[in-house]
Design an enzyme around this catalytic site. Structure first.
Site, mmCIF file in Angstrom:
data_model
loop_
_atom_site.group_PDB
_atom_site.id
_atom_site.type_symbol
_atom_site.label_atom_id
_atom_site.label_comp_id
_atom_site.label_asym_id
_atom_site.label_seq_id
_atom_site.Cartn_x
_atom_site.Cartn_y
_atom_site.Cartn_z
ATOM 1 N N GLY A 136 4.410 -3.963 -9.737
ATOM 2 C CA GLY A 136 4.594 -5.218 -9.000
ATOM 3 C C GLY A 136 4.088 -6.427 -9.771
ATOM 4 N N ASP B 163 1.675 7.255 -5.020
ATOM 5 C CA ASP B 163 2.010 6.675 -3.710
ATOM 6 C C ASP B 163 0.705 6.579 -2.919
ATOM 7 O OD1 ASP B 163 2.752 6.188 -1.123
ATOM 8 O OD2 ASP B 163 4.122 7.895 -0.942
ATOM 9 N N TYR C 191 3.000 -6.974 9.251
ATOM 10 C CA TYR C 191 2.463 -6.928 7.883
ATOM 11 C C TYR C 191 1.010 -7.396 7.854
ATOM 12 C CZ TYR C 191 1.680 -8.781 3.123
ATOM 13 O OH TYR C 191 1.146 -9.089 1.889
ATOM 14 N N THR D 158 -4.462 -10.601 2.043
ATOM 15 C CA THR D 158 -3.558 -11.745 2.128
ATOM 16 C C THR D 158 -4.085 -12.903 2.983
ATOM 17 O OG1 THR D 158 -1.369 -12.388 2.963
ATOM 18 C CG2 THR D 158 -2.374 -10.510 4.022
ATOM 19 N N ASP D 159 -3.620 -14.082 2.666
ATOM 20 C CA ASP D 159 -3.908 -15.280 3.476
ATOM 21 C C ASP D 159 -3.251 -15.178 4.857
ATOM 22 O OD1 ASP D 159 -1.384 -15.346 2.246
ATOM 23 O OD2 ASP D 159 -1.347 -17.519 2.063
#
Ligand SMILES: NC(=O)c1ccc[n+]([C@@H]2O[C@H](COP(=O)([O-])OP(=O)(O)OC[C@H]3O[C@@H](n4cnc5c(N)ncnc54)[C@H](OP(=O)(O)O)[C@@H]3O)[C@@H](O)[C@H]2O)c1
Length: 289
Positions: free
Chosen positions: A10, A36, A125, A101-102
């Site tokens: 990524g 994974d 998410y 994450t924000d």
């Protein structure tokens, strides 16, 4: 350092792997096909055999809208994944850094979100990412959480490189004018992640570029201008007019109390990162021409 990196295919994982290799670290980089993170047994086996000093988790299912319609997959990767890595890291006596994450914030605050603000995630998410933070910290005391946002850089599916390509092909690109964040250049994030690994301090960091943040429309128009593109095809829209399955926070600008308290130098301004990134992608386009 001997560093095991997950999600190495990524945007962040690839940038971090390249950066650490350049600095002479022993990097064990695993993309999804080789590791994974949702597979507990595989995670345990690979971390135990690799014996890393540090595990840096860059793997996540980042399709925010896709997560709304497949909560089970989202949970397996974004929530259970960090927990699996935390357990394996604890058993291997390794530090775990896991990226969050924000989007854990709801965006109703004016100004910057710090570690003193309570998260209130709006989407499947974001809820899974927050739960992933908590599960990892609960499982392994030597866990460091790094929240970031608005990441841009080379490789991966990111708004900016596709925007430049599409505008060049004469297509229209929409950019939202009323959603604010603090952009983060992946190369700068990689540098700070490695510094955080060296600190080996359990805790919660907010890592973004410095500056007052921006909105997508301003960000896109600055990037396109730097790339010498015509702005006529940039369509500025409002968040409310875009229909997407997952709600996003209107404001997710981050600031890090911990970095300031530790005396870590602030990362460069995002506009400096943007200029470096645009130079990088445009030189690639010229080389390939
Ligand atoms: N990009 C942003 O603006 C942003 C903002 C805030 C936080 N973050 C966080 O930053 C971290 C890195 O994201 P990124 O921007 O580098 O996203 P990315 O480019 O989508 O990279 C994530 C990588 O994780 C892989 N992956 C997905 N499921 C996996 C699994 N079960 N096991 C192992 N690998 C798996 C993906 O592989 P496939 O592509 O093959 O599925 C992909 O290569 C994530 O934790 C993300 O939540 C990113």
């Amino acid at each position: 350092m001997r560093i095991l990196i997950t999600g190495a295919g990524g945007l962040v994982g690839r940038t971090l792997s390249d950066y650490c290799i350049r600095l002479g670290d022993e990097v064990l980089a695993y993309d999804r096909s080789r590791l994974d993170i949702a597979n507990e047994a595989q995670v345990e086996l690979i971390v135990a055999e690799a014996k890393p000093e540090v595990v840096i988790n860059c793997a996540a299912w980042t399709d925010v809208d896709g997560c709304e319609s497949d909560a089970a997959r989202c949970k397996a990767v974004n929530e259970v994944g960090p927990e699996n890595l935390a357990r394996a890291s604890r058993n291997a006596d390794a530090l775990l850094i896991t990226i969050s994450t924000d989007y854990v914030f709801d965006g109703t605050k004016e100004g910057f979100y710090t570690q003193r603000d309570n998260p209130n995630p709006l989407s499947v998410y974001a809820r899974a990412k927050l739960e992933g933070e908590r599960r990892a910290q609960y499982t392994h005391a030597r866990t460091t959480i790094v929240r970031t946002g608005f990441v841009f850089g080379r490789g991966g599916k990111n708004f900016l490189s596709t925007a430049v390509d599409r505008i060049r092909r004469g297509e229209k690109v929409k950019a939202i004018a009323n959603a604010w964040g603090t952009p983060t250049y992946a190369n700068h994030l990689a540098r700070r992640l490695r510094e955080v690994a060296q600190l080996d301090l359990p805790g919660l960091f907010h890592i973004v570029n410095s500056g007052n943040g921006t909105n997508y429309a301003d960000f896109a128009s600055k990037a396109l201008q730097l790339a010498g593109c015509d702005l006529a095809n940039l369509e500025v829209v409002l968040l409310e007019s875009v229909s997407r399955p997952a709600p996003r926070p209107k404001n997710s600008r981050l600031r890090c109390l911990l970095s300031d308290a530790l005396g870590l130098e602030r990362l460069p301004n995002w506009e400096e990162g943007l200029a470096q990134f645009v130079q990088d992608i445009t030189s690639k386009i010229h080389t390939n021409a």
